[in-house]
Design a protein around this motif. Structure first.
Motif, PDB file in Angstrom:
ATOM      1  N   GLY A 173      49.293 -68.565 -25.232  1.00 15.88           N
ATOM      2  CA  GLY A 173      48.166 -68.929 -25.738  1.00 15.88           C
ATOM      3  C   GLY A 173      47.134 -68.397 -24.375  1.00 15.88           C
ATOM      4  N   ILE A 174      46.046 -67.858 -24.779  1.00 14.93           N
ATOM      5  CA  ILE A 174      45.344 -67.267 -23.761  1.00 14.93           C
ATOM      6  C   ILE A 174      43.933 -67.715 -23.737  1.00 14.93           C
ATOM      7  N   VAL A 175      43.439 -68.079 -22.771  1.00 14.77           N
ATOM      8  CA  VAL A 175      42.002 -68.563 -22.859  1.00 14.77           C
ATOM      9  C   VAL A 175      41.080 -67.644 -23.571  1.00 14.77           C
ATOM     10  N   SER A 176      39.884 -68.001 -24.204  1.00 14.56           N
ATOM     11  CA  SER A 176      39.116 -67.273 -24.964  1.00 14.56           C
ATOM     12  C   SER A 176      37.733 -67.578 -24.798  1.00 14.56           C
ATOM     13  N   ASP A 177      37.478 -68.573 -24.039  1.00 11.44           N
ATOM     14  CA  ASP A 177      36.141 -68.954 -23.844  1.00 11.44           C
ATOM     15  C   ASP A 177      35.634 -68.646 -22.294  1.00 11.44           C
ATOM     16  N   GLN A 178      36.265 -67.949 -21.701  1.00 11.19           N
ATOM     17  CA  GLN A 178      35.776 -67.301 -20.254  1.00 11.19           C
ATOM     18  C   GLN A 178      35.479 -65.744 -20.508  1.00 11.19           C
ATOM     19  N   ARG A 179      34.290 -65.343 -20.273  1.00 10.57           N
ATOM     20  CA  ARG A 179      34.128 -63.674 -20.322  1.00 10.57           C
ATOM     21  C   ARG A 179      33.669 -63.040 -18.836  1.00 10.57           C
ATOM     22  N   GLY A 180      34.103 -62.057 -18.860  1.00 11.76           N
ATOM     23  CA  GLY A 180      33.804 -61.427 -17.569  1.00 11.76           C
ATOM     24  C   GLY A 180      34.371 -59.678 -17.777  1.00 11.76           C
ATOM     25  N   CYS A 181      34.166 -58.976 -16.471  1.00 10.26           N
ATOM     26  CA  CYS A 181      34.385 -57.548 -16.713  1.00 10.26           C
ATOM     27  C   CYS A 181      35.755 -57.290 -15.771  1.00 10.26           C
ATOM     28  N   PRO A 182      36.729 -57.005 -16.333  1.00  9.07           N
ATOM     29  CA  PRO A 182      37.822 -56.655 -15.524  1.00  9.07           C
ATOM     30  C   PRO A 182      37.609 -55.321 -14.707  1.00  9.07           C
ATOM     31  N   THR A 183      38.196 -55.381 -13.500  1.00 10.35           N
ATOM     32  CA  THR A 183      37.897 -54.361 -12.517  1.00 10.35           C
ATOM     33  C   THR A 183      39.010 -53.796 -11.875  1.00 10.35           C
ATOM     34  N   TYR A 184      39.107 -52.519 -11.820  1.00  7.54           N
ATOM     35  CA  TYR A 184      40.367 -51.853 -11.175  1.00  7.54           C
ATOM     36  C   TYR A 184      40.029 -51.605  -9.779  1.00  7.54           C
ATOM     37  N   ALA A 185      41.010 -52.002  -9.067  1.00  7.66           N
ATOM     38  CA  ALA A 185      41.004 -52.235  -7.614  1.00  7.66           C
ATOM     39  C   ALA A 185      40.759 -50.882  -7.077  1.00  7.66           C
ATOM     40  N   GLY A 186      41.343 -49.565  -7.670  1.00  2.28           N
ATOM     41  CA  GLY A 186      41.043 -48.372  -7.193  1.00  2.28           C
ATOM     42  C   GLY A 186      39.854 -47.804  -7.454  1.00  2.28           C
ATOM     43  N   ASP A 187      38.992 -48.348  -8.773  1.00  9.90           N
ATOM     44  CA  ASP A 187      37.657 -47.852  -8.738  1.00  9.90           C
ATOM     45  C   ASP A 187      36.752 -48.817  -7.739  1.00  9.90           C
ATOM     46  N   LEU A 188      37.250 -49.908  -7.504  1.00  9.27           N
ATOM     47  CA  LEU A 188      36.469 -50.705  -6.589  1.00  9.27           C
ATOM     48  C   LEU A 188      36.461 -50.061  -4.954  1.00  9.27           C
ATOM     49  N   ALA A 189      37.444 -49.401  -4.790  1.00  9.60           N
ATOM     50  CA  ALA A 189      37.873 -48.863  -3.510  1.00  9.60           C
ATOM     51  C   ALA A 189      36.958 -47.608  -3.381  1.00  9.60           C
ATOM     52  N   ASN A 190      36.930 -46.918  -4.391  1.00  8.11           N
ATOM     53  CA  ASN A 190      35.853 -45.793  -4.709  1.00  8.11           C
ATOM     54  C   ASN A 190      34.758 -45.892  -4.403  1.00  8.11           C
ATOM     55  N   ALA A 191      34.268 -47.207  -5.135  1.00  6.72           N
ATOM     56  CA  ALA A 191      32.815 -47.613  -4.899  1.00  6.72           C
ATOM     57  C   ALA A 191      32.421 -47.896  -3.482  1.00  6.72           C
ATOM     58  N   LEU A 192      33.172 -48.534  -2.839  1.00  7.80           N
ATOM     59  CA  LEU A 192      33.169 -48.953  -1.339  1.00  7.80           C
ATOM     60  C   LEU A 192      32.937 -47.516  -0.661  1.00  7.80           C
ATOM     61  N   ILE A 193      33.675 -46.621  -0.715  1.00 13.49           N
ATOM     62  CA  ILE A 193      33.667 -45.246  -0.134  1.00 13.49           C
ATOM     63  C   ILE A 193      32.484 -44.853  -0.477  1.00 13.49           C
ATOM     64  N   THR A 194      31.731 -44.534  -1.642  1.00 12.31           N
ATOM     65  CA  THR A 194      30.490 -44.079  -1.904  1.00 12.31           C
ATOM     66  C   THR A 194      29.294 -44.825  -0.967  1.00 12.31           C
ATOM     67  N   LEU A 195      29.557 -46.258  -1.086  1.00 14.51           N
ATOM     68  CA  LEU A 195      28.516 -46.909  -0.311  1.00 14.51           C
ATOM     69  C   LEU A 195      28.478 -46.434   0.973  1.00 14.51           C
ATOM     70  N   LEU A 196      29.782 -46.348   1.861  1.00 16.51           N
ATOM     71  CA  LEU A 196      29.886 -45.647   3.131  1.00 16.51           C
ATOM     72  C   LEU A 196      29.134 -44.410   3.066  1.00 16.51           C
ATOM     73  N   LYS A 197      29.570 -43.548   2.232  1.00 15.90           N
ATOM     74  CA  LYS A 197      28.992 -42.223   2.397  1.00 15.90           C
ATOM     75  C   LYS A 197      27.541 -41.953   2.242  1.00 15.90           C
TER      76      LYS A 197
END
Ligand code: NAP
Length: 284
Positions: A173-197
């Motif tokens: 059984g899985i909760v179906s009334d909470q919505r969000g956007c899954p985020t891959y930590a590798g993509d997040l790491a790249n985003a932080l690197i871009t912010l620094l650059k």
């Protein structure tokens, strides 16, 4: 660029280390070597290393446990970023700090902007919000990146839990009334690197997956990929549940989609979590 990374053994910490750009010098600290809630230890390490930037991937992330350990959660999630911001300011370093969608109450029905009103429902979200404010008060040039539903090949996360559960259960059984956007930590790491650059200006940025789902839809997708990749023999039968049917110590926002337009304008791509899911399930 000399980087001091905290929380080096966590999902984001490990993904960040895997993606360090060539020529950057990394000093990575796990919680045993650097406890961000320890002000004098933070000052000592930061002042002796004199990094160009601090990336804070450390946090108290046990959302439900935080309800019964509010002091410990506040030490890590509020005093920690404050300590890092003060130490960064003292040596002229940048700070990239990571926060959460749980600063919102989830009553909205459009993707949350950085300027939308916050109203955390639990201790974790409250201590993370206090941490954002403490970091920005001490160092207004700090970049605070709110993210959501983080998964990776490392540590504990929803993807790993689902695949593991399906090895021993035919139905879930899985909760179906909470919505969000899954985020891959590798993509997040790249985003932080871009912010620094790009030397992003200080303030709050939202970063998450490029497609919203419910936990139920996310689980359904995870099982499709796990079967296609030969990681599971068959998909378990899934039943949609309401949050009410699955009570947890901490209340969670029903809708926590983050609007990523601000960070996208700096040339950062949102997380293509569908693609990442295939990659990491192959690695399990
Ligand atoms: N996971 C999610 O779904 C999610 C969602 C939204 C936002 N976020 C945010 O994203 C960031 C990264 O999360 P994550 O998923 O990578 O977390 P994670 O895997 O739980 O890693 C957090 C790391 O912080 C370390 N840590 C805990 N207390 C510490 C302290 N006092 N000093 C130094 N390090 C300490 C932990 O080390 P030990 O294991 O040794 O304690 C752990 O390695 C966090 O800011 C989190 O709040 C995460």
């Amino acid at each position: 660029m000399k980087i001091l990374l905290t929380g080096a053994s966590g999902q984001l910490g490990r993904c960040f280390q895997d993606r360090l750009p060539e020529g950057w010098q990394l000093h990575a600290f796990g919680s045993a070597e650097l406890d961000i809630s320890n002000k004098s230890q933070v000052e000592e390490i930061v002042s002796s290393l004199k990094p160009d930037a601090i990336v804070n991937a450390a946090a108290y992330t046990a959302v439900d446990k935080a309800e019964s350990e509010p002091e410990q959660a506040a030490k890590v999630n509020t005093q920690g970023p404050q300590n890092l911001a003060l130490a960064a300011r003292a040596v002229g370093a940048k700070l990239v700090h990571v926060s959460t969608d749980y600063v919102f109450d989830g009553q909205g029905n459009h993707p949350y902007l950085e300027t939308d009103a916050t109203n955390p429902l639990g201790v974790y979200g409250k201590t993370k919000l206090d941490g954002e404010n403490a970091a920005l008060a001490a160092l207004p040039e700090a970049a605070v990146v709110r993210t959501a539903w983080v998964f990776s090949e490392y540590g504990n996360n929803f993807v790993k839990t689902m695949v593991k559960l399906a090895e021993s259960r035919d139905a879930l059984g899985i909760v179906s009334d909470q919505r969000g956007c899954p985020t891959y930590a590798g993509d997040l790491a790249n985003a932080l690197i871009t912010l620094l650059k790009v030397e992003a200006s200080g303030g709050i940025y939202h970063y998450g997956g490029d497609r919203e789902v419910s936990w139920f839809e996310f689980a359904d997708k995870i099982f499709d990929v796990a079967v296609a990749e030969g990681r599971l023999e068959k998909k378990p039968a899934l039943t949609a549940m309401t949050t009410e049917q699955y009570p947890t110590p901490a209340k969670r926002p029903a809708y926590s989609v983050l609007d990523g337009e601000k960070i996208k304008s700096l040339g950062v791509a949102l997380s293509d979590w569908d693609a990442a899911l295939q990659d990491i399930i192959r690695k399990f």
